[in-house]
Design a protein around this motif. Structure first.
Motif, PDB file in Angstrom:
ATOM      1  N   LYS A 166     -13.209  11.712   3.612  1.00 49.96           N
ATOM      2  CA  LYS A 166     -12.139  12.054   4.618  1.00 49.96           C
ATOM      3  C   LYS A 166     -11.217  12.975   3.900  1.00 49.96           C
ATOM      4  O   LYS A 166     -10.142  13.434   4.647  1.00 49.96           O
ATOM      5  CB  LYS A 166     -11.375  10.597   4.906  1.00 49.96           C
ATOM      6  CG  LYS A 166     -12.244   9.640   5.835  1.00 49.96           C
ATOM      7  CD  LYS A 166     -11.578   8.540   6.253  1.00 49.96           C
ATOM      8  CE  LYS A 166     -12.710   7.667   6.999  1.00 49.96           C
ATOM      9  NZ  LYS A 166     -12.037   6.265   6.862  1.00 49.96           N
TER      10      LYS A 166
ATOM     11  N   LYS B  94     -16.564   5.602   1.728  1.00 54.32           N
ATOM     12  CA  LYS B  94     -16.290   5.378   2.946  1.00 54.32           C
ATOM     13  C   LYS B  94     -15.077   5.643   3.426  1.00 54.32           C
ATOM     14  O   LYS B  94     -14.470   6.206   4.430  1.00 54.32           O
ATOM     15  CB  LYS B  94     -16.887   4.039   3.433  1.00 54.32           C
ATOM     16  CG  LYS B  94     -16.507   3.651   4.790  1.00 54.32           C
ATOM     17  CD  LYS B  94     -17.481   2.266   5.107  1.00 54.32           C
ATOM     18  CE  LYS B  94     -17.073   1.626   6.466  1.00 54.32           C
ATOM     19  NZ  LYS B  94     -15.574   0.916   6.717  1.00 54.32           N
ATOM     20  N   GLU B  95     -14.097   4.930   2.618  1.00 55.21           N
ATOM     21  CA  GLU B  95     -12.581   4.869   2.829  1.00 55.21           C
ATOM     22  C   GLU B  95     -11.920   6.010   2.655  1.00 55.21           C
ATOM     23  O   GLU B  95     -11.075   6.220   3.147  1.00 55.21           O
ATOM     24  CB  GLU B  95     -12.077   3.813   2.011  1.00 55.21           C
ATOM     25  CG  GLU B  95     -12.466   2.146   2.626  1.00 55.21           C
ATOM     26  CD  GLU B  95     -12.341   1.856   3.788  1.00 55.21           C
ATOM     27  OE1 GLU B  95     -13.126   0.955   4.366  1.00 55.21           O
ATOM     28  OE2 GLU B  95     -11.353   2.367   4.530  1.00 55.21           O
ATOM     29  N   LEU B  96     -12.046   6.850   1.485  1.00 63.50           N
ATOM     30  CA  LEU B  96     -11.447   7.942   1.193  1.00 63.50           C
ATOM     31  C   LEU B  96     -12.130   9.395   1.065  1.00 63.50           C
ATOM     32  O   LEU B  96     -12.074  10.395   1.769  1.00 63.50           O
ATOM     33  CB  LEU B  96     -11.008   7.543  -0.380  1.00 63.50           C
ATOM     34  CG  LEU B  96      -9.841   8.636  -0.816  1.00 63.50           C
ATOM     35  CD1 LEU B  96      -8.694   8.949  -0.032  1.00 63.50           C
ATOM     36  CD2 LEU B  96      -9.535   8.009  -2.344  1.00 63.50           C
TER      37      LEU B  96
ATOM     38  N   TYR C 279      -6.797   2.946  -0.090  1.00 65.54           N
ATOM     39  CA  TYR C 279      -7.688   4.275  -0.035  1.00 65.54           C
ATOM     40  C   TYR C 279      -7.657   4.896   1.369  1.00 65.54           C
ATOM     41  O   TYR C 279      -7.569   6.053   1.647  1.00 65.54           O
ATOM     42  CB  TYR C 279      -9.024   3.908  -0.443  1.00 65.54           C
ATOM     43  CG  TYR C 279      -9.320   3.322  -1.999  1.00 65.54           C
ATOM     44  CD1 TYR C 279     -10.158   2.440  -2.316  1.00 65.54           C
ATOM     45  CD2 TYR C 279      -8.299   3.849  -2.720  1.00 65.54           C
ATOM     46  CE1 TYR C 279     -10.254   1.969  -3.529  1.00 65.54           C
ATOM     47  CE2 TYR C 279      -8.568   3.341  -4.113  1.00 65.54           C
ATOM     48  CZ  TYR C 279      -9.476   2.370  -4.538  1.00 65.54           C
ATOM     49  OH  TYR C 279      -9.380   1.975  -5.701  1.00 65.54           O
ATOM     50  N   ALA C 280      -7.820   3.820   2.382  1.00 67.36           N
ATOM     51  CA  ALA C 280      -7.792   4.187   3.970  1.00 67.36           C
ATOM     52  C   ALA C 280      -6.201   4.787   4.074  1.00 67.36           C
ATOM     53  O   ALA C 280      -6.367   6.044   4.927  1.00 67.36           O
ATOM     54  CB  ALA C 280      -7.913   2.907   4.717  1.00 67.36           C
TER      55      ALA C 280
ATOM     56  N   LYS D  19      -8.853  -1.434  -0.761  1.00 69.89           N
ATOM     57  CA  LYS D  19      -9.650  -0.680   0.392  1.00 69.89           C
ATOM     58  C   LYS D  19      -8.366   0.038   1.423  1.00 69.89           C
ATOM     59  O   LYS D  19      -8.523   1.102   1.769  1.00 69.89           O
ATOM     60  CB  LYS D  19     -10.596  -1.494   1.188  1.00 69.89           C
ATOM     61  CG  LYS D  19     -11.882  -1.681   0.548  1.00 69.89           C
ATOM     62  CD  LYS D  19     -12.647  -3.014   1.221  1.00 69.89           C
ATOM     63  CE  LYS D  19     -13.509  -2.227   2.509  1.00 69.89           C
ATOM     64  NZ  LYS D  19     -14.506  -3.321   2.854  1.00 69.89           N
ATOM     65  N   LEU D  20      -7.431  -0.871   1.615  1.00 75.23           N
ATOM     66  CA  LEU D  20      -6.501  -0.533   2.565  1.00 75.23           C
ATOM     67  C   LEU D  20      -5.868   0.756   2.123  1.00 75.23           C
ATOM     68  O   LEU D  20      -5.339   1.534   2.764  1.00 75.23           O
ATOM     69  CB  LEU D  20      -5.678  -1.458   2.959  1.00 75.23           C
ATOM     70  CG  LEU D  20      -6.267  -2.806   3.921  1.00 75.23           C
ATOM     71  CD1 LEU D  20      -5.252  -3.592   4.107  1.00 75.23           C
ATOM     72  CD2 LEU D  20      -6.846  -2.165   5.087  1.00 75.23           C
TER      73      LEU D  20
ATOM     74  N   GLN E  18      -5.430   9.179   5.362  1.00 75.21           N
ATOM     75  CA  GLN E  18      -4.495   9.545   6.228  1.00 75.21           C
ATOM     76  C   GLN E  18      -3.832  10.907   5.984  1.00 75.21           C
ATOM     77  O   GLN E  18      -3.328  11.217   5.129  1.00 75.21           O
ATOM     78  CB  GLN E  18      -3.680   8.463   6.806  1.00 75.21           C
ATOM     79  CG  GLN E  18      -4.228   7.464   7.499  1.00 75.21           C
ATOM     80  CD  GLN E  18      -3.286   6.121   7.936  1.00 75.21           C
ATOM     81  OE1 GLN E  18      -1.998   6.622   7.826  1.00 75.21           O
ATOM     82  NE2 GLN E  18      -3.613   4.801   7.939  1.00 75.21           N
TER      83      GLN E  18
ATOM     84  N   MET F 254     -17.619   1.930  -1.232  1.00 77.08           N
ATOM     85  CA  MET F 254     -16.689   1.602  -0.547  1.00 77.08           C
ATOM     86  C   MET F 254     -15.511   2.847  -0.481  1.00 77.08           C
ATOM     87  O   MET F 254     -14.991   3.246   0.433  1.00 77.08           O
ATOM     88  CB  MET F 254     -15.967   0.361  -1.264  1.00 77.08           C
ATOM     89  CG  MET F 254     -14.607  -0.239  -0.604  1.00 77.08           C
ATOM     90  SD  MET F 254     -13.005   0.492  -1.618  1.00 77.08           S
ATOM     91  CE  MET F 254     -12.983  -0.461  -2.900  1.00 77.08           C
TER      92      MET F 254
ATOM     93  N   ASN G  68       0.726  -1.092   0.135  1.00 75.44           N
ATOM     94  CA  ASN G  68       0.106   0.017  -0.099  1.00 75.44           C
ATOM     95  C   ASN G  68       0.629   1.178   0.027  1.00 75.44           C
ATOM     96  O   ASN G  68       0.445   2.219  -0.665  1.00 75.44           O
ATOM     97  CB  ASN G  68      -0.959   0.144   1.266  1.00 75.44           C
ATOM     98  CG  ASN G  68      -1.944  -1.183   1.122  1.00 75.44           C
ATOM     99  OD1 ASN G  68      -2.503  -1.328   0.003  1.00 75.44           O
ATOM    100  ND2 ASN G  68      -2.286  -1.810   2.151  1.00 75.44           N
TER     101      ASN G  68
ATOM    102  N   SER H 169     -11.728  -5.676  -2.924  1.00 78.84           N
ATOM    103  CA  SER H 169     -11.419  -5.470  -1.331  1.00 78.84           C
ATOM    104  C   SER H 169      -9.838  -5.224  -1.421  1.00 78.84           C
ATOM    105  O   SER H 169      -9.494  -4.514  -0.636  1.00 78.84           O
ATOM    106  CB  SER H 169     -11.340  -6.855  -0.512  1.00 78.84           C
ATOM    107  OG  SER H 169     -10.778  -7.820  -1.508  1.00 78.84           O
TER     108      SER H 169
END
Ligand code: 6PG
Length: 256
Positions: free
Chosen positions: A99, A94-96, A53-54, A50-51, A58, A91, A18, A47
């Motif tokens: 935020k 929610k993840e990106l 995008y999270a 997803k990590l 940040q 998805m 990632n 899937s």
């Protein structure tokens, strides 16, 4: 279509995967904005990302992006409402998207509320052409198209033996995919292959065999649609994969 070999970057594990992908995207965004005052990216669903995008959401990563100059599309979508659990838009939202300070007008989702899958695909293609400001006979060039890889060799929603694989004119199409018993919306290989950067993001031992088959096995794109993905011009194809997914392929570069 050029059959040039892709760049392969092998990350030690999922976390490094990632970070390598986030660094790649940040570089492409900076270079694209410097060259063309904006960066247009097509995101992948599924899937695996997803990590990623999270991570991009940040603060220390989000701060690296000039979100006002970034436009986001999706390389494929399930033809479901945007609040459906299968929605790729939901998805990413929610993840990106929820935020980071990306302007709403820079987020271009499939308007699945139109109902008929073919109408949604045609509407998305129309939006693509408007945002890229290209004529009917030009193929828009994404600065980066992010893709995943299914264990059956599909990418985006280009599934084995589906009509979308044989589409040579349209940029976005809808297929009823028996394998997943649902209507899918997808970029065609023609659109994906025009991208300046195509990135496959792949993780896990379950993908090792399909990575080997796609990269090192015989060419059979009807069964392994990811083999349709090659740059049609001067673009670059990069596989960012972790060691578990790379275990069966030869001569791989390792992440710096
Ligand atoms: C989708 C994706 C699809 C995905 C692969 C891999 O809408 O599901 O675009 O092409 O990238 O199925 O999915 P995973 O990352 O969940 O393994």
């Amino acid at each position: 279509m050029s059959e040039s070999k892709p760049n392969i970057i092998v990350a030690a594990n999922r976390d490094e995967l990632n970070v390598v992908a986030a660094q790649f995207i940040a570089r492409v965004a900076k270079d694209s904005i410097a060259a063309r005052s904006r960066c247009i990216i097509a995101l992948s669903g599924g899937s695996t990302p997803k990590l990623l995008y999270a991570l991009l959401a940040q603060p220390e990563w989000s701060a690296r992006f000039d979100w006002n100059r970034i436009h986001l599309f999706w390389s494929d979508e399930r033809c479901v409402p945007i609040d459906h659990p299968d929605s790729n838009f939901a998805m990413v939202n929610k993840e990106l998207l929820s935020k980071v300070p990306i302007p709403k007008e820079n987020v271009h989702r499939y308007r699945t509320e139109l109902g008929d899958a073919s109408a949604v695909a045609a509407d998305y293609e129309k939006t693509l052409r408007e945002v890229f400001d290209v004529s009917a006979d030009e193929v828009p060039r994404f600065d980066l198209t992010l893709l995943g890889l299914g264990e059956n060799g599909h990418t985006a929603s280009l599934f084995p033996h589906c009509p979308a694989l044989r589409e040579t004119e349209r940029l976005v199409v809808a297929d009823y995919v028996e394998e997943v018993k649902s209507w899918r919306l997808t970029f065609t290989a023609r659109l994906i292959n025009a991208s300046r950067n195509i990135v496959f993001l792949i993780s896990g031992a379950s993908k090792a065999e399909v990575v080997r088959a796609v990269l090192n096995g015989p060419r059979k794109p009807e069964e392994l649609p990811a083999q349709l993905i090659n740059s049609s011009g001067d673009g670059e194809v990069t596989w960012i994969i972790d060691r578990a997914a790379a275990v069966l392929i030869q001569n791989t570069a390792t992440a710096p």
